[in-house]
Scaffold this motif. Sequence first.
Motif, PDB file in Angstrom:
ATOM      1  N   LEU A 230       3.363  -2.792  -6.318  1.00 30.87           N
ATOM      2  CA  LEU A 230       2.594  -3.155  -5.129  1.00 30.87           C
ATOM      3  C   LEU A 230       2.893  -2.204  -3.971  1.00 30.87           C
ATOM      4  N   SER A 231       4.171  -1.830  -3.824  1.00 30.73           N
ATOM      5  CA  SER A 231       4.534  -0.946  -2.711  1.00 30.73           C
ATOM      6  C   SER A 231       3.907   0.431  -2.859  1.00 30.73           C
ATOM      7  N   LEU A 232       3.683   0.883  -4.096  1.00 31.09           N
ATOM      8  CA  LEU A 232       3.043   2.175  -4.289  1.00 31.09           C
ATOM      9  C   LEU A 232       1.606   2.169  -3.800  1.00 31.09           C
ATOM     10  N   LEU A 233       0.990   0.991  -3.735  1.00 27.42           N
ATOM     11  CA  LEU A 233      -0.398   0.876  -3.289  1.00 27.42           C
ATOM     12  C   LEU A 233      -0.516   0.589  -1.802  1.00 27.42           C
ATOM     13  N   ILE A 234       0.460  -0.094  -1.215  1.00 26.79           N
ATOM     14  CA  ILE A 234       0.303  -0.537   0.171  1.00 26.79           C
ATOM     15  C   ILE A 234       1.415  -0.063   1.077  1.00 26.79           C
TER      16      ILE A 234
ATOM     17  N   VAL B 219      -3.722  -6.489   1.730  1.00 23.20           N
ATOM     18  CA  VAL B 219      -5.004  -5.776   1.696  1.00 23.20           C
ATOM     19  C   VAL B 219      -5.109  -4.823   2.887  1.00 23.20           C
ATOM     20  N   ALA B 220      -4.724  -5.299   4.082  1.00 25.67           N
ATOM     21  CA  ALA B 220      -4.816  -4.458   5.273  1.00 25.67           C
ATOM     22  C   ALA B 220      -3.885  -3.252   5.164  1.00 25.67           C
ATOM     23  N   ALA B 221      -2.660  -3.480   4.660  1.00 28.96           N
ATOM     24  CA  ALA B 221      -1.726  -2.362   4.508  1.00 28.96           C
ATOM     25  C   ALA B 221      -2.233  -1.366   3.473  1.00 28.96           C
ATOM     26  N   GLY B 222      -2.838  -1.879   2.409  1.00 32.23           N
ATOM     27  CA  GLY B 222      -3.392  -0.977   1.403  1.00 32.23           C
ATOM     28  C   GLY B 222      -4.503  -0.114   1.961  1.00 32.23           C
ATOM     29  N   LEU B 223      -5.367  -0.701   2.783  1.00 34.52           N
ATOM     30  CA  LEU B 223      -6.449   0.080   3.387  1.00 34.52           C
ATOM     31  C   LEU B 223      -5.912   1.105   4.374  1.00 34.52           C
ATOM     32  N   GLY B 224      -4.791   0.786   5.008  1.00 38.05           N
ATOM     33  CA  GLY B 224      -4.257   1.702   6.005  1.00 38.05           C
ATOM     34  C   GLY B 224      -3.356   2.781   5.450  1.00 38.05           C
ATOM     35  N   ASN B 225      -2.666   2.523   4.328  1.00 37.70           N
ATOM     36  CA  ASN B 225      -1.640   3.438   3.845  1.00 37.70           C
ATOM     37  C   ASN B 225      -1.959   4.103   2.516  1.00 37.70           C
ATOM     38  N   ASN B 226      -2.990   3.625   1.810  1.00 33.34           N
ATOM     39  CA  ASN B 226      -3.272   4.181   0.490  1.00 33.34           C
ATOM     40  C   ASN B 226      -3.741   5.627   0.631  1.00 33.34           C
ATOM     41  N   LEU B 227      -3.033   6.535  -0.029  1.00 30.92           N
ATOM     42  CA  LEU B 227      -3.340   7.959   0.114  1.00 30.92           C
ATOM     43  C   LEU B 227      -4.656   8.337  -0.551  1.00 30.92           C
ATOM     44  N   ARG B 228      -4.973   7.737  -1.687  1.00 34.21           N
ATOM     45  CA  ARG B 228      -6.250   8.045  -2.341  1.00 34.21           C
ATOM     46  C   ARG B 228      -7.413   7.669  -1.442  1.00 34.21           C
TER      47      ARG B 228
END
Length: 651
Positions: free
Chosen positions: A372-376, A88-97
């Motif tokens: 999953l990697s595409l999101l985070i 979740v933390a990686a998704g919030l930090g790396n998600n381009l959208r």
Amino acid sequence: MTQHRILLPLVNAALILAQAVPASAQSPGPDLIARHGAAVTELVRRQIAEQPGARDQERIALVGDLLKRRPDIAGARAVEPIDRRTAVAAGLGNNLRLAIGLTTPERAAALSREADAVFNPVLDLTIGYGRADTEHRTRIGKAITKAVNADGFNINSPFKNLPPSENEGQAQIKDMKLRPIKGGELIELPIEATPGRTFGSPEESLNYTLQITQELPWGGTLSITDRTAQREVYYRAGYYWEDGMWSTNLSGSLNMPLPFTKDFGPDNKKNAASRSAAAVAERADWDLQVLLNTILLEIDTAYFEAVRRLEALETTAANRDMILRQQERMDRLYALNQTTRLQKAQIDAEAARARVRVEQALSDYVSASQALSLLIGDPSVIGADAIYLPVDYEDDLAQAVPVDLETALRTARESRPDFKVDDINRILREINEALARNQARLDLRFVASVTAGQNGTSYGYADPLKSHTGIAAPDSLNQSYGLGLSYPWANRSAGAGADIARLGTQDQEYATQSLQNRVRREIAERLAAVQAARARVRAGAAEVDNLATSVASLERRQALTGTVSEDELIQATRRLLSARLALTGARVDAKQAESGLLFAQGTIAGALAEQTVASQFDRNRLSLLADAGHLSFFKPAESRPDRIAKPEGKP
């Protein structure tokens, strides 16, 4: 890993560190404090970070071994353990959208400030310099005779405005005969005409223009202009009055719609634009919350999909190992001529199918990890850096969010950002309709202009302060007032715009009802999915236990008596595999349905923040931040940890 989520080890470590300090070091030095501080920091880091357990290490070894045999799938990527919190933390930090969406409120706020700035006064300052050289030359000699009254100079005399000091002391006067006029007497005015500048013609001037324009919130425009000039005005050749160079002109204009006419009141164009921009800026925060909730749902769903595929891979690999053990036993019996070729062929075929199932499960797992990697993942290395392997998710699967239809509907109405966006859309529609009705009114305007001026062509004031003070008694005062009427024939265009805006408001009511129905349907569907998945978990757990007992019994009977056929054992093994995969799918479906229900309620951000905390200390910290109003998007739900229960049938 519950042992990593308690503070007892931290307390014990602190006590050990305290006891390790000798009695002679009652006043420790900076180096000792720094070492102990670093030790405590490292201990806290280990307590917060989720560490893979024994079961996770087995999965890591299994996946690593399988990937070594499939370089076409693994490539240069390494297995990267990841827990739900990190995902979740990686998704919030790396998600381009999300990175793009984070700038939306800033842009909307800037547009709101821009729209509101129209009501700030506008200041225009202009400084100009001018120079005019005008010469009027005559022949040197005696001037023509002119008749004057006995009472004074003729009105045409160029010396009529001279100060007394300039009329005296004319030493170089030549005799000139002046003809008498009626009512006067003949006098002699000795004067000599000389070349020089025309009196009253300015040589240099500096002009200062200050204009303030104010848009009025209820409609209309007010403008005030101050024009101040500094001139050198020559009243005779080579002479100008140094204490009279400043003059001021002050003018004001008002363009104002009359009450109850077009562009008057709070619904005029500029005020409506400012209010609309402010509403859009507020809506941008809720739009960001919608995007955030959507991305969190996608991340959570993708994470548990990777969990599903990982457990399916582990189950199929275990089934393959069991089939291979049966194949080894069959090979030994066949070598001793204690079984038939048909039985050996059956078990060999089943072993081949088991290997194929493992390869398919591995491909499915890698695909889920890629999703999953595409999101985070890190945007610069998406798809080529790591194969994510979920760890420490047993507690996450065990947590069961309390579900209730009425509570979920009430929570959604209070918390779901879509409703907040819908409320602001209704406000925007109302502003648009009010503006359209305002524009359909009669366009009747009042126009006024007043100018107070000082004539500075000859004499002015000594400084600009005195010139502005003297504007109260101006040399000239010009005023103009008028009314202007503009009304298109039948006003059809504005009337049609008002009708369109009214229909738009009605459409918003239908959109609100549609949103309410959609949210209610989503909640009902997700609630049913949660309940169905939990029921499948209970039934699947019982089925897996029964089938595992059945397979173990068949294996014992085959080993002792040989009365169990290979086909019987293979069919039982397949049913056990299917039951285990179904149980894994039901557990993951239940968790994904819970995440979907949290999304439908609009509380997924706060729920994930609370569910992924590393310790009770973190949970308390989140609650304190939420109570203090510092959490806008990740406010924890009202439920407390004691309301979280484990679902029935957990294996």
